[in-house]
Design an enzyme around this catalytic site. Sequence first.
Site, PDB file in Angstrom:
ATOM      1  N   ASP A  99       0.861  -1.336   0.034  1.00 18.31           N
ATOM      2  CA  ASP A  99      -0.034  -0.003  -0.107  1.00 18.31           C
ATOM      3  C   ASP A  99       1.030   1.281   0.121  1.00 18.31           C
ATOM      4  O   ASP A  99       1.637   1.542   0.960  1.00 18.31           O
ATOM      5  CB  ASP A  99      -0.914  -0.163   1.126  1.00 18.31           C
ATOM      6  CG  ASP A  99      -2.047   0.662   1.139  1.00 18.31           C
ATOM      7  OD1 ASP A  99      -2.272   1.781   0.598  1.00 18.31           O
ATOM      8  OD2 ASP A  99      -3.115   0.139   1.599  1.00 18.31           O
ATOM      9  N   ASP A 201      -3.075   4.794  -2.156  1.00 15.69           N
ATOM     10  CA  ASP A 201      -4.051   5.390  -1.493  1.00 15.69           C
ATOM     11  C   ASP A 201      -4.443   6.900  -2.011  1.00 15.69           C
ATOM     12  O   ASP A 201      -3.393   7.708  -2.396  1.00 15.69           O
ATOM     13  CB  ASP A 201      -3.289   5.621  -0.167  1.00 15.69           C
ATOM     14  CG  ASP A 201      -4.317   6.006   1.140  1.00 15.69           C
ATOM     15  OD1 ASP A 201      -5.424   5.271   1.287  1.00 15.69           O
ATOM     16  OD2 ASP A 201      -4.122   6.822   1.660  1.00 15.69           O
ATOM     17  N   GLU A 265      -6.963   3.757  -5.534  1.00 13.33           N
ATOM     18  CA  GLU A 265      -8.051   4.124  -4.455  1.00 13.33           C
ATOM     19  C   GLU A 265      -8.756   5.374  -5.312  1.00 13.33           C
ATOM     20  O   GLU A 265      -8.319   6.472  -4.698  1.00 13.33           O
ATOM     21  CB  GLU A 265      -7.789   4.410  -3.132  1.00 13.33           C
ATOM     22  CG  GLU A 265      -9.065   4.526  -2.301  1.00 13.33           C
ATOM     23  CD  GLU A 265      -8.892   5.339  -1.134  1.00 13.33           C
ATOM     24  OE1 GLU A 265      -9.670   5.005   0.007  1.00 13.33           O
ATOM     25  OE2 GLU A 265      -7.847   5.868  -0.890  1.00 13.33           O
ATOM     26  N   HIS A 327     -11.056  -2.068   3.594  1.00 10.85           N
ATOM     27  CA  HIS A 327     -11.098  -1.745   5.120  1.00 10.85           C
ATOM     28  C   HIS A 327     -11.671  -0.639   5.571  1.00 10.85           C
ATOM     29  O   HIS A 327     -11.550  -0.113   6.758  1.00 10.85           O
ATOM     30  CB  HIS A 327      -9.324  -1.918   5.374  1.00 10.85           C
ATOM     31  CG  HIS A 327      -8.881  -0.607   4.874  1.00 10.85           C
ATOM     32  ND1 HIS A 327      -8.670  -0.555   3.242  1.00 10.85           N
ATOM     33  CD2 HIS A 327      -8.272   0.727   5.275  1.00 10.85           C
ATOM     34  CE1 HIS A 327      -8.255   0.498   2.707  1.00 10.85           C
ATOM     35  NE2 HIS A 327      -7.844   1.274   4.095  1.00 10.85           N
ATOM     36  N   ASP A 328     -12.442   0.336   4.646  1.00 14.54           N
ATOM     37  CA  ASP A 328     -12.967   1.253   4.969  1.00 14.54           C
ATOM     38  C   ASP A 328     -14.321   1.180   4.990  1.00 14.54           C
ATOM     39  O   ASP A 328     -15.198   2.053   5.359  1.00 14.54           O
ATOM     40  CB  ASP A 328     -12.529   2.335   3.906  1.00 14.54           C
ATOM     41  CG  ASP A 328     -11.291   2.832   4.038  1.00 14.54           C
ATOM     42  OD1 ASP A 328     -10.515   2.614   5.065  1.00 14.54           O
ATOM     43  OD2 ASP A 328     -10.433   3.268   3.085  1.00 14.54           O
TER      44      ASP A 328
HETATM   45  C1  GLC Z   1      -7.513   5.982   2.481  1.00 13.52           C
HETATM   46  C2  GLC Z   1      -7.490   4.634   3.097  1.00 13.52           C
HETATM   47  C3  GLC Z   1      -8.123   5.135   4.350  1.00 13.52           C
HETATM   48  C4  GLC Z   1      -7.238   6.302   5.292  1.00 13.52           C
HETATM   49  C5  GLC Z   1      -7.304   7.409   4.352  1.00 13.52           C
HETATM   50  C6  GLC Z   1      -6.336   8.514   4.837  1.00 13.52           C
HETATM   51  O1  GLC Z   1      -8.949   6.292   2.058  1.00 13.52           O
HETATM   52  O2  GLC Z   1      -7.881   3.645   2.702  1.00 13.52           O
HETATM   53  O3  GLC Z   1      -8.044   4.039   5.239  1.00 13.52           O
HETATM   54  O4  GLC Z   1      -7.883   6.598   6.208  1.00 13.52           O
HETATM   55  O5  GLC Z   1      -6.981   7.024   3.060  1.00 13.52           O
HETATM   56  O6  GLC Z   1      -4.900   7.904   4.457  1.00 13.52           O
END
Ligand code: GLC
Length: 532
Positions: A99, A201, A265, A327-328
């Site tokens: 990641d 990310d 993402e 995970h979100d």
């Molecule tokens: C992305 C991640 C999340 C995190 C955010 C800030 O959305 O998936 O878990 O809190 O970025 O890094």
Amino acid sequence: MDGGSWWRDGVLYQIYPRSFADSNGDGIGDLPGITSKLDYLQWLGIDGLWLSPTMPSPNLDWGYDVLDFCGVHPELGTMDDLDRLVREAADRNIRVLLDLVPNHTSDLHEWFIDSKRSRSSDHRDWYIWRDPKPDGSPPNNWLSVFTGPAWTFDEGTGQYHLHNFLPQQPDLDWWNDDVRDAFDAVLRFWYERGVAGFRIDVAHGIVKDRELRDNLPATPEDHPRVKLIGQQQNYNLNRPEVHDVLKRWRAVSDEYSPQRVLVGETLVLDLERWAAFYGSGTDELNLAFNFPFIFAPLDAREMSEVVATTEQLLPVEAWPVWTGTNHDTRRFPTRWCNDDPARVRCAMMILLTLRGTPFLYNGDEIGMPDTHMSPEQVLDPVKIRTEDGLGRDPGRTPMHWSPEPGAGFTGPDTEPWLPFGDYGACNVAGQRNDPDSMLNFTRDLIALRRRLSELPRGSYKPLNCPEGVWAWRRGDDVTVAVNLSDLNQDIPDMDGNIAIGTDRARDGETVTGSLVLAEWEGVIITNRPSTG
Ligand code: GLC
Ligand code: CA
């Protein structure tokens, strides 16, 4: 055209390392724990892993606040452990993706510590510092994704720093070439160690408006998620210049091998803007997570519309990706399916038979539900913005491996870092020996993808069918039909053999002329004789 890449044909699997397997009994999952489960992942048929952040971090946002982009978090193990994981995974034909979190660092990262030291320090302009407005208020109206203003004032140097997430996650300035060079080096560092790629990310948001213009307020027509934040995020995120950075990374990746993969993402709710992250189809992201699909309800019309639009918008050489959980988002068995096992099977069948790369999240394969917890048990800094106020933790709790105390995740007397769910009711060991389990259903679907080349490769063609049913053809010979309704449905013009049904008693059944599906039932039909 790289039509045969492993990541197009394969099934990928996201691991949340703190919650996968704990090798040393401290209640926290770790890298040797993941290595110990590689045989299981191979048995399941997984081709690649995405590990949520493995880098050192003060864990205010559980690893997404990175201290050192080229390190390993001591709670998770050592660099040797990571090398061993990559090597032993490769022995089983499994690739490992890390990641990459380029939008921000931890405020304890040495770059930010230096940046904050004085207005003239070397790394000052690696981050986004601005003077207050004359009345002392923040430089503009931007709001943090995690609520509150996106700016925090520093008494020491008299300026505000920008943070789209926590104040302790300062945003890097991607207009600065030194930042770009530093991340090229991070990619290279891991590629040299044999990592197969990265999940990126906040891939849609790392470049900010150069003039820091105010965001416009949300309007009634906006997506509910935009309304929740209260403003359109067209200036603090979502700038078109981000594509230059992604193209640059694709070039670095391809230098190593076209088999390296970048998956973003890309949290954009407009599919037209989303499709742009594939560039021409060969020069930007290899894969871009499809959030309109993730956020759609498990509904034949709504989901099939997202898929149809996706298919229509993607450049010819681009490749879709389908996900139900990360995970979100909370776990799809609860979020989409209300923990109804029949619905969970329909959803899994959809994920594994659309045209594109499926990403499963650890636990999806056993239909693991969200974990019930009390607000006091929650560690996620983002407790707001979910209906139950629990944030993202119900989807992040430890994996259920066995019904014994410790769930096969950790020692029998150890308190896990987040509470267990009901591992007696739902666990890998209990399902593995039951041919009719969710786990074996998932595994058999993955195996079918290998047996029938139409499933990974064939074209997607939606079929006309009754309201509440979604059916489509893959290539010439494979048909998938799922009844996402509470009624029995009769679907005309269906012929062939059922390769796999959500009701396993129907596997091998011959279908002639029409197909009757019970409520929340799905089947995969081939026109070829079944090979068992
Ligand atoms: C992305 C991640 C999340 C995190 C955010 C800030 O959305 O998936 O878990 O809190 O970025 O890094
Ligand atoms: Ca551990």
